[in-house]
Design a protein around this motif. Structure first.
Motif, PDB file in Angstrom:
ATOM      1  N   MET A  11       0.830  -1.202   0.000  1.00 26.14           N
ATOM      2  CA  MET A  11       0.000   0.000   0.000  1.00 26.14           C
ATOM      3  C   MET A  11       0.865   1.252   0.000  1.00 26.14           C
ATOM      4  SD  MET A  11      -2.958  -1.224  -0.378  1.00 26.14           S
ATOM      5  CE  MET A  11      -3.819   0.337  -0.331  1.00 26.14           C
ATOM      6  N   GLU A  12       1.935   1.197  -0.815  1.00 27.01           N
ATOM      7  CA  GLU A  12       2.721   2.412  -1.033  1.00 27.01           C
ATOM      8  C   GLU A  12       1.864   3.430  -1.789  1.00 27.01           C
ATOM      9  OE1 GLU A  12       5.599   3.140   0.159  1.00 27.01           O
ATOM     10  OE2 GLU A  12       6.240   1.178   0.900  1.00 27.01           O
ATOM     11  N   VAL A  13       2.237   4.700  -1.692  1.00 27.04           N
ATOM     12  CA  VAL A  13       1.452   5.763  -2.313  1.00 27.04           C
ATOM     13  C   VAL A  13       1.490   5.621  -3.830  1.00 27.04           C
ATOM     14  CG1 VAL A  13       1.253   8.256  -2.617  1.00 27.04           C
ATOM     15  CG2 VAL A  13       1.882   7.322  -0.384  1.00 27.04           C
ATOM     16  N   GLY A  14       0.334   5.451  -4.445  1.00 24.10           N
ATOM     17  CA  GLY A  14       0.244   5.314  -5.899  1.00 24.10           C
ATOM     18  C   GLY A  14      -1.201   5.285  -6.356  1.00 24.10           C
ATOM     19  N   GLY A  15      -1.399   5.480  -7.651  1.00 28.69           N
ATOM     20  CA  GLY A  15      -2.741   5.527  -8.204  1.00 28.69           C
ATOM     21  C   GLY A  15      -3.475   4.204  -8.098  1.00 28.69           C
ATOM     22  N   VAL A  16      -2.779   3.096  -8.376  1.00 26.94           N
ATOM     23  CA  VAL A  16      -3.411   1.780  -8.283  1.00 26.94           C
ATOM     24  C   VAL A  16      -3.855   1.510  -6.853  1.00 26.94           C
ATOM     25  CG1 VAL A  16      -3.019  -0.707  -8.471  1.00 26.94           C
ATOM     26  CG2 VAL A  16      -2.177   0.821 -10.263  1.00 26.94           C
ATOM     27  N   GLU A  17      -2.986   1.826  -5.903  1.00 29.36           N
ATOM     28  CA  GLU A  17      -3.304   1.591  -4.499  1.00 29.36           C
ATOM     29  C   GLU A  17      -4.462   2.478  -4.040  1.00 29.36           C
ATOM     30  OE1 GLU A  17       0.483   0.037  -5.569  1.00 29.36           O
ATOM     31  OE2 GLU A  17      -0.254   2.099  -5.765  1.00 29.36           O
ATOM     32  N   ARG A  18      -4.487   3.721  -4.532  1.00 29.55           N
ATOM     33  CA  ARG A  18      -5.588   4.621  -4.160  1.00 29.55           C
ATOM     34  C   ARG A  18      -6.911   4.105  -4.733  1.00 29.55           C
ATOM     35  NH1 ARG A  18      -5.187   9.524  -1.983  1.00 29.55           N
ATOM     36  NH2 ARG A  18      -3.002   9.775  -2.550  1.00 29.55           N
ATOM     37  N   SER A  19      -6.876   3.602  -5.964  1.00 24.34           N
ATOM     38  CA  SER A  19      -8.103   3.075  -6.566  1.00 24.34           C
ATOM     39  C   SER A  19      -8.569   1.818  -5.834  1.00 24.34           C
ATOM     40  CB  SER A  19      -7.898   2.793  -8.057  1.00 24.34           C
ATOM     41  OG  SER A  19      -7.003   1.714  -8.277  1.00 24.34           O
ATOM     42  N   LEU A  20      -7.618   1.010  -5.342  1.00 22.19           N
ATOM     43  CA  LEU A  20      -7.978  -0.174  -4.574  1.00 22.19           C
ATOM     44  C   LEU A  20      -8.681   0.224  -3.280  1.00 22.19           C
ATOM     45  CD1 LEU A  20      -7.946  -3.199  -3.959  1.00 22.19           C
ATOM     46  CD2 LEU A  20      -5.595  -2.941  -3.121  1.00 22.19           C
ATOM     47  N   ILE A  21      -8.174   1.245  -2.610  1.00 21.59           N
ATOM     48  CA  ILE A  21      -8.810   1.722  -1.380  1.00 21.59           C
ATOM     49  C   ILE A  21     -10.238   2.179  -1.663  1.00 21.59           C
ATOM     50  CG2 ILE A  21      -8.786   3.574   0.349  1.00 21.59           C
ATOM     51  CD1 ILE A  21      -5.701   3.360   0.263  1.00 21.59           C
ATOM     52  N   SER A  22     -10.426   2.916  -2.770  1.00 20.87           N
ATOM     53  CA  SER A  22     -11.771   3.382  -3.119  1.00 20.87           C
ATOM     54  C   SER A  22     -12.705   2.201  -3.354  1.00 20.87           C
ATOM     55  CB  SER A  22     -11.718   4.261  -4.378  1.00 20.87           C
ATOM     56  OG  SER A  22     -11.048   5.472  -4.122  1.00 20.87           O
ATOM     57  N   MET A  23     -12.226   1.182  -4.054  1.00 18.75           N
ATOM     58  CA  MET A  23     -13.065   0.023  -4.312  1.00 18.75           C
ATOM     59  C   MET A  23     -13.419  -0.698  -3.012  1.00 18.75           C
ATOM     60  SD  MET A  23     -12.493  -3.237  -6.874  1.00 18.75           S
ATOM     61  CE  MET A  23     -11.409  -4.195  -5.808  1.00 18.75           C
ATOM     62  N   LEU A  24     -12.430  -0.889  -2.138  1.00 20.79           N
ATOM     63  CA  LEU A  24     -12.674  -1.578  -0.877  1.00 20.79           C
ATOM     64  C   LEU A  24     -13.615  -0.777   0.024  1.00 20.79           C
ATOM     65  CD1 LEU A  24      -9.061  -2.834  -0.069  1.00 20.79           C
ATOM     66  CD2 LEU A  24     -11.004  -4.232  -0.787  1.00 20.79           C
ATOM     67  N   THR A  25     -13.512   0.531  -0.038  1.00 20.64           N
ATOM     68  CA  THR A  25     -14.364   1.395   0.789  1.00 20.64           C
ATOM     69  C   THR A  25     -15.831   1.260   0.402  1.00 20.64           C
ATOM     70  OG1 THR A  25     -12.554   2.971   1.112  1.00 20.64           O
ATOM     71  CG2 THR A  25     -14.791   3.778   1.518  1.00 20.64           C
ATOM     72  N   HIS A  26     -16.092   1.068  -0.890  1.00 18.76           N
ATOM     73  CA  HIS A  26     -17.475   1.051  -1.379  1.00 18.76           C
ATOM     74  C   HIS A  26     -17.963  -0.358  -1.725  1.00 18.76           C
ATOM     75  CE1 HIS A  26     -17.529   5.402  -1.420  1.00 18.76           C
ATOM     76  NE2 HIS A  26     -16.360   5.376  -2.019  1.00 18.76           N
ATOM     77  N   PHE A  27     -17.187  -1.359  -1.342  1.00 22.01           N
ATOM     78  CA  PHE A  27     -17.558  -2.744  -1.653  1.00 22.01           C
ATOM     79  C   PHE A  27     -18.778  -3.165  -0.826  1.00 22.01           C
ATOM     80  CE2 PHE A  27     -16.722  -7.174  -2.764  1.00 22.01           C
ATOM     81  CZ  PHE A  27     -16.102  -7.040  -3.992  1.00 22.01           C
ATOM     82  N   ASP A  28     -19.576  -4.061  -1.377  1.00 20.96           N
ATOM     83  CA  ASP A  28     -20.775  -4.551  -0.694  1.00 20.96           C
ATOM     84  C   ASP A  28     -20.413  -5.783   0.138  1.00 20.96           C
ATOM     85  OD1 ASP A  28     -23.203  -5.428   0.189  1.00 20.96           O
ATOM     86  OD2 ASP A  28     -24.209  -5.317  -1.758  1.00 20.96           O
ATOM     87  N   TYR A  29     -20.134  -5.563   1.421  1.00 21.37           N
ATOM     88  CA  TYR A  29     -19.715  -6.656   2.295  1.00 21.37           C
ATOM     89  C   TYR A  29     -20.894  -7.489   2.800  1.00 21.37           C
ATOM     90  CZ  TYR A  29     -15.192  -4.371   2.083  1.00 21.37           C
ATOM     91  OH  TYR A  29     -14.018  -3.844   1.640  1.00 21.37           O
ATOM     92  N   ASN A  30     -22.098  -7.085   2.434  1.00 25.19           N
ATOM     93  CA  ASN A  30     -23.259  -7.922   2.737  1.00 25.19           C
ATOM     94  C   ASN A  30     -23.372  -9.082   1.746  1.00 25.19           C
ATOM     95  OD1 ASN A  30     -24.236  -6.401   4.957  1.00 25.19           O
ATOM     96  ND2 ASN A  30     -25.045  -4.875   3.528  1.00 25.19           N
ATOM     97  N   ARG A  31     -22.738  -8.916   0.587  1.00 25.84           N
ATOM     98  CA  ARG A  31     -22.769  -9.972  -0.431  1.00 25.84           C
ATOM     99  C   ARG A  31     -21.576 -10.918  -0.324  1.00 25.84           C
ATOM    100  NH1 ARG A  31     -24.580  -7.443  -6.293  1.00 25.84           N
ATOM    101  NH2 ARG A  31     -25.744  -5.644  -5.532  1.00 25.84           N
ATOM    102  N   TYR A  32     -20.439 -10.379   0.140  1.00 23.72           N
ATOM    103  CA  TYR A  32     -19.200 -11.154   0.086  1.00 23.72           C
ATOM    104  C   TYR A  32     -18.440 -11.097   1.406  1.00 23.72           C
ATOM    105  CZ  TYR A  32     -20.104 -10.739  -4.913  1.00 23.72           C
ATOM    106  OH  TYR A  32     -20.690 -10.782  -6.152  1.00 23.72           O
ATOM    107  N   ASP A  33     -17.837 -12.229   1.736  1.00 26.10           N
ATOM    108  CA  ASP A  33     -16.878 -12.311   2.837  1.00 26.10           C
ATOM    109  C   ASP A  33     -15.506 -12.112   2.194  1.00 26.10           C
ATOM    110  OD1 ASP A  33     -15.372 -12.846   5.041  1.00 26.10           O
ATOM    111  OD2 ASP A  33     -15.844 -14.984   5.133  1.00 26.10           O
ATOM    112  N   VAL A  34     -14.914 -10.931   2.389  1.00 22.15           N
ATOM    113  CA  VAL A  34     -13.738 -10.518   1.614  1.00 22.15           C
ATOM    114  C   VAL A  34     -12.454 -10.628   2.430  1.00 22.15           C
ATOM    115  CG1 VAL A  34     -12.697  -8.659   0.250  1.00 22.15           C
ATOM    116  CG2 VAL A  34     -15.192  -8.925   0.290  1.00 22.15           C
ATOM    117  N   ASP A  35     -11.465 -11.309   1.857  1.00 24.23           N
ATOM    118  CA  ASP A  35     -10.099 -11.319   2.381  1.00 24.23           C
ATOM    119  C   ASP A  35      -9.221 -10.472   1.465  1.00 24.23           C
ATOM    120  OD1 ASP A  35     -10.766 -13.017   4.443  1.00 24.23           O
ATOM    121  OD2 ASP A  35      -9.992 -14.831   3.470  1.00 24.23           O
ATOM    122  N   LEU A  36      -8.286  -9.760   2.068  1.00 22.58           N
ATOM    123  CA  LEU A  36      -7.302  -8.982   1.306  1.00 22.58           C
ATOM    124  C   LEU A  36      -5.922  -9.568   1.588  1.00 22.58           C
ATOM    125  CD1 LEU A  36      -6.411  -6.511  -0.409  1.00 22.58           C
ATOM    126  CD2 LEU A  36      -6.302  -5.209   1.738  1.00 22.58           C
TER     127      LEU A  36
END
Length: 392
Positions: A11-36
């Protein structure tokens, strides 16, 4: 509830990492049990990860990929260390400005026999960062999805090895339509696997963080301020930005100053150019920043001088902050900017960048129109995740 795994490196500072954070922030955890699964629990963005998903324990074998080979050997990972050395040798065969891609590809490929499998089984496994060998070879899942963030027509990879890897995935996600088309031109046999899912944007979060009080030299600079947020690398073209700044000074634009937020391997080259051209007062490297948005907010113009992109996260963020943007005409540029509507596209050269900046510096009405068009747009796109849910 389906079990889903998402993998990336760190999770070094970068565009890919920032986009991953955005996706994880808005992910539907009621549908999925998510491991990172992160190969390395390092980087300033670690603290920005949401409470969900569950972060898996770090594995030292996977962490080695961004360590010096000498350190890998000292830790007793002898086979992995020698596979790294062989990968470096293989990548040096032939001439390419982007040997790093092949070397990374070979590193993972040759190290595979010495890497442990992920024990847990999943319904869905998402590989968020290339090369995708971890999910392809070391994860058992019913559905496998790989993400692409760059223009693959512009990078030198071992195509035969790549195709064998991509075929192990059920779906391939491109971050823009142009990114998809560039990928298909290089790998036409994979056409039916590729779907576009744009980077998830968080307008409220970006605007809120832009108000944060930070130590910012731009706040006290009354000149016309340009900002770029990017990795200091060949792909991002910061060396071209320095050359463009030199041309602007030669044209008499001493009231323009360029700030760059970012870090990377080309920092030495860029600092040498700044000194060589005598631009110490007009071109400033601000280094790594966890929150780049106050710096964007303080600027009059955002410029992306890249040689190639998939879809630059920072350009979209500058637009949602209502900033006029100027980007170079890299192959996927039309997916990022509607020319002269919500930004400008210039020729991909130092001269082209300088010409674009000069026009926007002189034409206040054009700048204001671009700002208004950006401000009036709706950038929220959480519904993009529905495409992913349908695959998973």
């Amino acid at each position: 509830m389906k079990k889903l795994l998402i993998t990336s490196f760190d999770m070094e500072v970068g565009g890919v990492e920032r986009s991953l954070i955005s996706m994880l922030t808005h992910f539907d955890y009621n549908r999925y049990d998510v491991d990172l699964m992160l190969c390395s629990h390092t980087g300033e963005f670690m603290e920005l990860l949401p409470e969900k998903p569950s972060l898996l324990k770090e594995n030292m074998s996977y962490k080695t990929f961004r360590m010096p080979v000498s350190q890998v050997l000292k830790q007793g990972k002898i086979p992995i260390g020698f596979s790294r050395l062989y990968a470096k040798y293989r990548a040096r065969v032939g001439e390419s400005s982007e040997k790093g891609y092949k070397q990374m590809q070979y590193m993972w490929k040759y190290a595979l026999p010495f890497l442990p499998k992920v024990e847990k089984k999943y319904d869905v496994a998402i590989s968020y960062l290339w090369p995708h060998y971890l999910v392809a070879e070391k994860v058992e899942a019913k559905t496998k999805i790989a993400w692409i963030h760059t223009d693959y027509s512009m990078v030198d990879t071992d195509v035969e090895m790549d195709i064998a890897l991509w075929k192990k995935f059920n779906h391939i996600i491109a971050v823009s339509e142009q990114c998809k088309q560039a990928f298909i031109r290089k790998y036409p046999s994979l056409n039916n696997k590729v779907t576009v899912i744009e980077n998830i944007t968080s307008p409220e979060l970006v605007r809120e963080q832009a108000k944060e009080n930070v130590q910012n030299p731009m706040d006290h600079d009354e000149r016309f301020k340009i900002i770029t947020v990017a990795r200091l690398s060949h792909a991002k073209g910061i060396d071209q930005a320095v050359q463009a700044m030199k041309l602007l000074i030669e044209r008499g634009y001493n009231d323009i100053v360029w700030y760059v937020v970012g870090y990377g391997g080309d920092e030495g080259l860029i600092r040498t150019l700044i000194k060589e051209y005598g631009l110490e007062e007009n071109f400033h490297l601000l280094g790594k920043k966890i929150n780049p948005y106050p710096f964007m907010e303080a600027a009059e113009l955002y410029v992306q001088p890249s040689r190639y992109e998939g879809k630059a996260v920072t350009v979209g963020e500058a637009q949602l902050l209502g900033k006029p943007v100027l980007i170079t005409n890299y192959p996927t540029a039309p997916s990022q900017v509607n020319d002269r509507i919500d930004g400008m596209i210039c020729e991909l050269s130092p001269e082209g960048i300088a010409n674009g900046i000069e026009e926007l510096r002189q034409d206040d009405s054009l700048r204001k129109q671009l700002e208004q068009n950006c401000t009036s747009q709706e950038y929220q796109n959480y519904n993009e995740l529905e495409k992913l849910y349908q695959m998973a």
